[in-house]
Write an enzyme that holds these catalytic residues in place. Sequence first.
Site, PDB file in Angstrom:
ATOM      1  N   GLU A  67      -5.135  -4.849  10.566  1.00 49.55           N
ATOM      2  CA  GLU A  67      -4.104  -3.829  10.721  1.00 49.55           C
ATOM      3  C   GLU A  67      -4.351  -3.067  12.025  1.00 49.55           C
ATOM      4  OE1 GLU A  67      -2.230  -2.698   6.711  1.00 49.55           O
ATOM      5  OE2 GLU A  67      -3.991  -1.442   6.957  1.00 49.55           O
ATOM      6  N   SER A 105       3.743  -2.021  10.215  1.00 50.90           N
ATOM      7  CA  SER A 105       5.195  -2.077  10.402  1.00 50.90           C
ATOM      8  C   SER A 105       5.816  -3.420  10.009  1.00 50.90           C
ATOM      9  CB  SER A 105       5.571  -1.685  11.834  1.00 50.90           C
ATOM     10  OG  SER A 105       5.191  -0.342  12.087  1.00 50.90           O
ATOM     11  N   GLU A 122      -6.601   4.726   7.810  1.00 51.03           N
ATOM     12  CA  GLU A 122      -6.352   6.140   7.473  1.00 51.03           C
ATOM     13  C   GLU A 122      -7.571   6.759   6.791  1.00 51.03           C
ATOM     14  OE1 GLU A 122      -2.653   5.505   5.446  1.00 51.03           O
ATOM     15  OE2 GLU A 122      -1.740   4.977   7.361  1.00 51.03           O
ATOM     16  N   GLY A 176       3.099  -1.043   4.221  1.00 57.53           N
ATOM     17  CA  GLY A 176       3.138   0.377   3.876  1.00 57.53           C
ATOM     18  C   GLY A 176       4.574   0.808   3.618  1.00 57.53           C
ATOM     19  N   GLY A 177       5.187   1.469   4.598  1.00 57.47           N
ATOM     20  CA  GLY A 177       6.498   2.101   4.448  1.00 57.47           C
ATOM     21  C   GLY A 177       7.562   1.217   3.806  1.00 57.47           C
ATOM     22  N   HIS A 184      -9.505   1.089   5.095  1.00 58.79           N
ATOM     23  CA  HIS A 184      -8.193   1.334   5.704  1.00 58.79           C
ATOM     24  C   HIS A 184      -8.337   2.331   6.847  1.00 58.79           C
ATOM     25  CE1 HIS A 184      -4.058   2.505   6.346  1.00 58.79           C
ATOM     26  NE2 HIS A 184      -3.722   1.369   5.748  1.00 58.79           N
ATOM     27  N   ASN A 193       0.871  -1.177   0.000  1.00 55.92           N
ATOM     28  CA  ASN A 193       0.000   0.000   0.000  1.00 55.92           C
ATOM     29  C   ASN A 193       0.908   1.227   0.000  1.00 55.92           C
ATOM     30  OD1 ASN A 193      -1.802   2.036   0.411  1.00 55.92           O
ATOM     31  ND2 ASN A 193      -2.436   1.380   2.461  1.00 55.92           N
ATOM     32  N   TRP A 194       0.993   1.887  -1.145  1.00 57.28           N
ATOM     33  CA  TRP A 194       1.920   3.018  -1.263  1.00 57.28           C
ATOM     34  C   TRP A 194       1.362   4.307  -0.685  1.00 57.28           C
ATOM     35  CZ3 TRP A 194       4.302   2.410  -6.888  1.00 57.28           C
ATOM     36  CH2 TRP A 194       5.242   1.378  -6.858  1.00 57.28           C
ATOM     37  N   LYS A 195       0.095   4.311  -0.302  1.00 56.08           N
ATOM     38  CA  LYS A 195      -0.513   5.521   0.280  1.00 56.08           C
ATOM     39  C   LYS A 195      -0.251   6.717  -0.648  1.00 56.08           C
ATOM     40  CE  LYS A 195      -0.084   3.204   4.661  1.00 56.08           C
ATOM     41  NZ  LYS A 195       0.082   3.240   6.097  1.00 56.08           N
ATOM     42  N   GLY A 245       2.776   2.446  10.723  1.00 55.50           N
ATOM     43  CA  GLY A 245       3.728   3.543  10.558  1.00 55.50           C
ATOM     44  C   GLY A 245       4.428   3.941  11.847  1.00 55.50           C
TER      45      GLY A 245
END
Length: 258
Positions: A171, A215, A101, A236-237, A99, A12-14, A177
């Site tokens: 999640e 993470s 976010e 993600g990151g 999600h 997930n590149w956000k 993150g």
Amino acid sequence: MTEVRKPLIAANWKMYKGPRETRDFVGRFAGLYPPRTDRTIVFFPPAISIPAFLDATVGRPDLQVGVQDVHADLEGAHTGAISAPMAAETGVGWGLAGHSERRSEFGDDDADVAGKLRRLLDAGLKPILCVGETLEERTAGRLEEVLRRQIEAALGGLGGRRWSPPVLAYEPVWAIGTGETASPADASEAHAIVREVRLEAPGDAARVVILYGGSVKPDNIDALLGARGVDGVLVGGASLEPASFARICDGRFDPQLL
Ligand code: 13P
């Protein structure tokens, strides 16, 4: 015939990587990660980078792509939003719904998430329903209640539609993150709850696929993929850098461990 389980590893590149960086990433990642038939890889770039992703992966159909969010309406005066049929028209195969976010920054509530899930299915996309508790909810002993509420609300909107196989991502909000990762045991516990809620729902519950997200990194991927009940990961990151994500995509997975 029994199916061989294969892990689903999703990036997930956000709001990272426009078209240029997307092309650059794919070029480098493809050199580090040759196609493997024993796992499924899906990328969720920003919607505006989807055409660049598809162009760059013409020779690599194993690298699949999805949309990070769609609106619960089919069309309308919703500045900045895109609908599930529009996303499907670009050539994506997958879509995220729920999600954390989207829930916390954009105010998506359970009813919105249910609507998005329904639209993704109607557009022929494979949804991944994201669920997870905040630290406050976990500390108050509300893990099971929160997961149950989020899943049941989303399922309640399906109105008899077939969702097969259901794919969910657990999640925990406190692990997204933050560098805090759920332990493999925490992940197994939550995944067992998710599986149980799904088992009570009609359909192909036994085949439910549950990803862990929060993470995930090259140094914890083997432990997380090795945890009972973990069918894959949503990253993600650590998916933003080709070498880091290639290592994650090569994570050790035991198809026998359920
Ligand atoms: P991080 O891997 O950066 O914690 O993000 C997880 C996530 O939200 C994936 O959807």
